[in-house]
Design an enzyme around this catalytic site. Sequence first.
Site, PDB file in Angstrom:
ATOM      1  N   LYS A   1       5.284   8.164   9.480  1.00 40.63           N
ATOM      2  CA  LYS A   1       4.508   7.544   9.819  1.00 40.63           C
ATOM      3  C   LYS A   1       4.271   6.031   9.250  1.00 40.63           C
ATOM      4  O   LYS A   1       4.288   5.913   7.967  1.00 40.63           O
ATOM      5  CB  LYS A   1       3.130   8.252   9.697  1.00 40.63           C
ATOM      6  CG  LYS A   1       1.940   7.553  10.036  1.00 40.63           C
ATOM      7  CD  LYS A   1       1.189   6.679   8.979  1.00 40.63           C
ATOM      8  CE  LYS A   1      -0.150   6.152   9.877  1.00 40.63           C
ATOM      9  NZ  LYS A   1      -1.157   5.624   9.043  1.00 40.63           N
TER      10      LYS A   1
ATOM     11  N   GLY B   1      -0.563   0.571   9.330  1.00 36.98           N
ATOM     12  CA  GLY B   1      -0.851  -0.838  10.083  1.00 36.98           C
ATOM     13  C   GLY B   1      -0.299  -1.903   8.979  1.00 36.98           C
ATOM     14  O   GLY B   1       0.325  -2.727   9.336  1.00 36.98           O
TER      15      GLY B   1
ATOM     16  N   GLY C   1      -4.330   0.035  12.196  1.00 44.73           N
ATOM     17  CA  GLY C   1      -5.712  -0.585  11.470  1.00 44.73           C
ATOM     18  C   GLY C   1      -6.263  -1.940  11.463  1.00 44.73           C
ATOM     19  O   GLY C   1      -6.883  -2.558  11.741  1.00 44.73           O
TER      20      GLY C   1
ATOM     21  N   ASP D   1      -2.559   9.068  10.755  1.00 44.86           N
ATOM     22  CA  ASP D   1      -1.944  10.274   9.832  1.00 44.86           C
ATOM     23  C   ASP D   1      -2.208  11.412  10.474  1.00 44.86           C
ATOM     24  O   ASP D   1      -1.224  12.287  10.166  1.00 44.86           O
ATOM     25  CB  ASP D   1      -2.812   9.979   8.392  1.00 44.86           C
ATOM     26  CG  ASP D   1      -2.635   8.668   7.955  1.00 44.86           C
ATOM     27  OD1 ASP D   1      -1.469   8.188   7.640  1.00 44.86           O
ATOM     28  OD2 ASP D   1      -3.576   7.863   7.379  1.00 44.86           O
TER      29      ASP D   1
ATOM     30  N   LYS E   1      -4.989  10.731   4.995  1.00 47.71           N
ATOM     31  CA  LYS E   1      -3.400  10.978   4.826  1.00 47.71           C
ATOM     32  C   LYS E   1      -3.214  12.157   3.833  1.00 47.71           C
ATOM     33  O   LYS E   1      -2.407  13.055   4.223  1.00 47.71           O
ATOM     34  CB  LYS E   1      -3.286   9.765   3.718  1.00 47.71           C
ATOM     35  CG  LYS E   1      -2.022   8.918   4.540  1.00 47.71           C
ATOM     36  CD  LYS E   1      -1.707   7.695   3.387  1.00 47.71           C
ATOM     37  CE  LYS E   1      -2.492   6.530   3.795  1.00 47.71           C
ATOM     38  NZ  LYS E   1      -2.377   6.073   5.429  1.00 47.71           N
TER      39      LYS E   1
END
Length: 254
Positions: A18, A21, A51, A169, A224
């Site tokens: 992952k 941003g 984000g 996340d 997260k």
Amino acid sequence: MTTYKSTQVTARKRIVIKLGGSTLEQLNEQFFKNFKALQTDYDLVITHGGGPAINRALKKANIESTTVNGLRVTTDEMIDIVQTTLIGEVNPYLVSQLTRAGIQAIGLNGFDAKLLTCTHLDEAVYGHVGEVQTIAHEAIEQLLQAGFVPVIACIGATDNGQALNINGDTVASEVALAIQAESLLLVTDVSGIRIEDTWQTEATKKQIDTWIAEGHIYGGMIPKVQGALDCLAAGIPTVQIVNDQLTGTTIVGG
Ligand SMILES: Nc1ncnc2c1ncn2[C@@H]1O[C@H](COP(=O)(O)OP(=O)(O)O)[C@@H](O)[C@H]1O
Ligand SMILES: CC(=O)N[C@@H](CCC(=O)OP(=O)(O)O)C(=O)O
């Protein structure tokens, strides 16, 4: 957390990466080298957030946003901007970066092949934020078998076609579970979890619960660690929160 039936019989082991941003806007040569090295032994799936890009787009539209438990409260006027930014801007940017590095990336979001079917998490609190109900993991697996690296934007869809904003996340951990990944790497702009100036190489659920309660873990780190703990509890062997050089905190049992 959704449960899925095993389809992984002869497939190569899988890693879900992952990209947060902040990280995906500054991927460097070393990241791509590390990525290609992992590809020798694993099938890789990327999921991403965005984000900072969403913040910029909302600012441009003079819209202020708030978060609850690290999740963006997503109003009617915001969801179109979130969707357009993640699917129309961030996802193709990342796919193009990967493609230029010689990686066979293919961009996807929750609408494609019913990839992320969602309901509202709690509309009264979060607005158009999604809770994942099903993942079309067969579609991901077919793309992996065909040699693609799926790059999944964190936009889900309801059965009647409403786009929903999902934290990146959360999508990463749901996808990792759905494809029974060997490992989940949550790549972010810090080297894992830091508590009172000490970077943690390992963290247990008990420690994480305490750190959240005491306010040492806050904001975007909350989804997260929650996703990481869910994956660990569901049997994903390795779950890490790392920087773009893939070093950081390993979440461990206990
Ligand atoms: N204990 C913590 N250790 C490290 N970072 C933390 C901690 N608590 C909160 N954070 C914040 O979480 C951020 C990472 O979350 P976020 O900004 O959402 O990243 P991403 O865009 O990669 O998802 C860090 O930059 C830091 O500001
Ligand atoms: C519901 C929710 O919070 N969605 C996130 C989706 C993007 C994201 O997760 O981006 P990062 O990975 O950069 O944090 C948001 O609107 O910011």
